[in-house]
Design a protein around this motif. Structure first.
Motif: not given
Length: 316
Positions: A1-8, A65-67, A17-24
């Motif tokens: 099984m492929t593990r999902s990448p860890e992101v914050v 999601l880690l944080g 406006t509110t800006q949201v990003v997912l970052c490795a």
């Protein structure tokens, strides 16, 4: 099984406006979303909107999601994770417990920064001043914000207000939005550029419209931007004299008119070089509208890394 990448998740809660990003971990942006900020509905609605945006991103871009890192307008208590002081643009924002609310909702650690501090973190980690150990960050927007990066780390001071060059007096005698007088913000913010132009001409234009007029060489508009640029340069010289910081990164909406500000900045710096004799390097921001959100994500990754390292040492 492929593990999902860890992101914050990096979150920038602004007045509009509110800006949201997912970052490795390398701060590469996997996905982003921008939504309107319900600033008139209070802190619960504002953070709730940001949380919903995080959930939407995780739904369409799978990751573990880690944080969460949050950059927010106003004076913040970084350690307690709450807003201390906010402008009247925000309803029921002062005193709001940001990190506790996020942690309860998402079940991961959350970290809070002032938006200008987050901007500088982003530019120092992955932007125009990456690798620079000593930097003044300045944002020219609705107001003027400042932050300091010293010895490769953000320095926010004992009360969270270090680097606030926008509210240092000595720039004339005009009243400032903070209640003081003669602050840099009275010359170089978007609101002030519009106000100074109105005083000269009686015409009601936005800062962007004043910039358009200056680009057409309208004398009053050019004069307003020259005064703003000279004020910015004097602020840099004050910082260089006190802290020997000779690199500055400038962002915010007004900085998009850098071509209008730069000539006066360069002239002033040439006329009054720092006492150190070292040249001042002034750079426009490289991350654009992502800077605060990326900086918030950088804070989250750094804090999570520090926790992991502490656990490793404890187990050794």
């Amino acid at each position: 099984m492929t593990r999902s990448p860890e992101v914050v998740a990096g979150v920038d809660i602004g007045g509009t406006t509110t800006q949201v990003v997912l970052c490795a971990e390398d701060l590469g942006i996997g996905d982003r979303l921008e939504v309107p900020t319900p600033a008139d509905r209070g802190g619960t609605a504002m953070v709730g909107t940001a949380l919903e945006a995080v959930r939407q991103l995780l739904g369409r871009t799978p990751g573990r999601l880690l944080g969460v890192g949050v950059g927010a307008a106003g004076l913040v208590d970084v350690r307690a994770g709450r807003i201390l002081v906010a402008s009247d643009s925000f309803r029921n924002w002062a005193g709001f417990e940001v990190t506790a609310t996020v942690e309860r909702a998402l079940g991961v650690p959350a970290f809070l920064d002032n938006d200008v501090n987050a901007f500088l973190r982003g530019e120092a980690a992955a932007g125009a001043v990456a690798g620079e150990p000593y930097v003044l960050g300045m944002t020219l927007g609705t107001g003027v914000g400042g932050a300091l990066w010293l010895e490769d780390a953000l320095y926010d001071g004992p009360h969270g207000a270090a680097g606030e060059i926008g509210h240092v007096p000595g720039f004339g005698d005009l009243p400032c939005t903070c209640g003081g007088r003669g602050h840099l913000e009275t010359l170089a913010s978007g609101r002030s550029i519009a106000a100074r132009y109105r005083e000269r001409t009686g015409r009601d234009l936005t800062a962007h419209e004043v910039a358009d007029a200056a680009a057409r060489s309208e004398a009053d508009a050019v004069a307003v931007y020259e005064a703003a640029g000279a004020g910015v340069a004097r602020a840099l010289l004050i910082t260089a004299g006190l802290l020997d910081v000779t690199t500055c990164v400038i962002g915010g909406g007004v900085s998009r008119s850098w071509a209008l500000l730069e000539p006066a900045v360069r002239r002033t710096l040439t006329a009054e070089p720092p006492v150190s004799g070292r040249p001042l390097h002034v750079l426009p921001a490289a991350l654009g509208g992502d800077a605060v959100a990326v900086g918030a994500a950088a804070r989250a990754w750094a804090e999570l890394g520090a926790v992991g390292a502490a656990r490793e040492r404890a187990g050794a």
